[in-house]
Design an enzyme around this catalytic site. Sequence first.
Site, mmCIF file in Angstrom:
data_model
loop_
_atom_site.group_PDB
_atom_site.id
_atom_site.type_symbol
_atom_site.label_atom_id
_atom_site.label_comp_id
_atom_site.label_asym_id
_atom_site.label_seq_id
_atom_site.Cartn_x
_atom_site.Cartn_y
_atom_site.Cartn_z
ATOM 1 N N SER A 65 0.811 -1.213 0.000
ATOM 2 C CA SER A 65 0.000 0.000 0.000
ATOM 3 C C SER A 65 0.847 1.267 0.000
ATOM 4 O O SER A 65 1.999 1.273 0.452
ATOM 5 C CB SER A 65 -0.924 0.019 1.222
ATOM 6 O OG SER A 65 -1.904 -0.976 1.125
ATOM 7 N N GLN A 66 0.261 2.323 -0.516
ATOM 8 C CA GLN A 66 0.871 3.651 -0.465
ATOM 9 C C GLN A 66 1.161 4.008 0.995
ATOM 10 O O GLN A 66 0.312 3.799 1.875
ATOM 11 C CB GLN A 66 -0.119 4.647 -1.065
ATOM 12 C CG GLN A 66 0.329 6.091 -1.057
ATOM 13 C CD GLN A 66 -0.752 7.016 -1.610
ATOM 14 O OE1 GLN A 66 -1.816 6.556 -2.031
ATOM 15 N NE2 GLN A 66 -0.490 8.301 -1.589
#
Length: 217
Positions: A65-66
């Site tokens: 994930s970011q």
Amino acid sequence: MQEDNYRHKGMRKLLVEELRNKGISDENVLHAINNVPRHAFLDSSFLDFAYQDKAFPIGSGQTISQPYTVAFQSSLLEIQKNMKVLEIGTGSGYQACVLAEMGAKVFSIERQRKLYMKTKAFLSEFRYHIKTFLGDGNKGLPTFGPFDRIIITAAAPEIPQTLIDQLKIGGMMVIPLSENDDHQTMLRLTKQEDGSMKRETYGDFRFVPMLEGVGND
């Protein structure tokens, strides 16, 4: 385990400042992001991507994930030391390590067999004692509940009642709920004394879909 040198640490400090500028203010979260070597979760040839505030493919149709998303969800959980946290979607293990660095006791489920085996072996190299499981995240881990916190790291088509049942009274669930195919709405649900759920919304995000069953990809 990949080396964690001065360059990596310097890149993490820049990432932390970027997250702070984007509104992440929980110092416990920022401290964890600063301490967990995100580059170790990616192939060494992708070092230049490791500390960009972007998601990145990790195989099996999944992504790491970011960093902003990891920090945002972690902030909503309001983690306190020794809380039992159930994570739905182990993925690369990065989110689990951030939660463990914050002092949580992390129980994490992954549905993709190959990714589960790879991440389980990888996490054994860390000092964290994260308990990983291969299974359907929709079913949770009733044997190990109830949990203080539940975090879902995939786009959920609905709020699973099975997981609500595994949440302590006063416990919180952070879940990206699919409103349509383009985005999800981040929710924080807090379990009340009567079993009802207080609902708070925190804007739009994008996640890979939360699926049922166990896959072999």
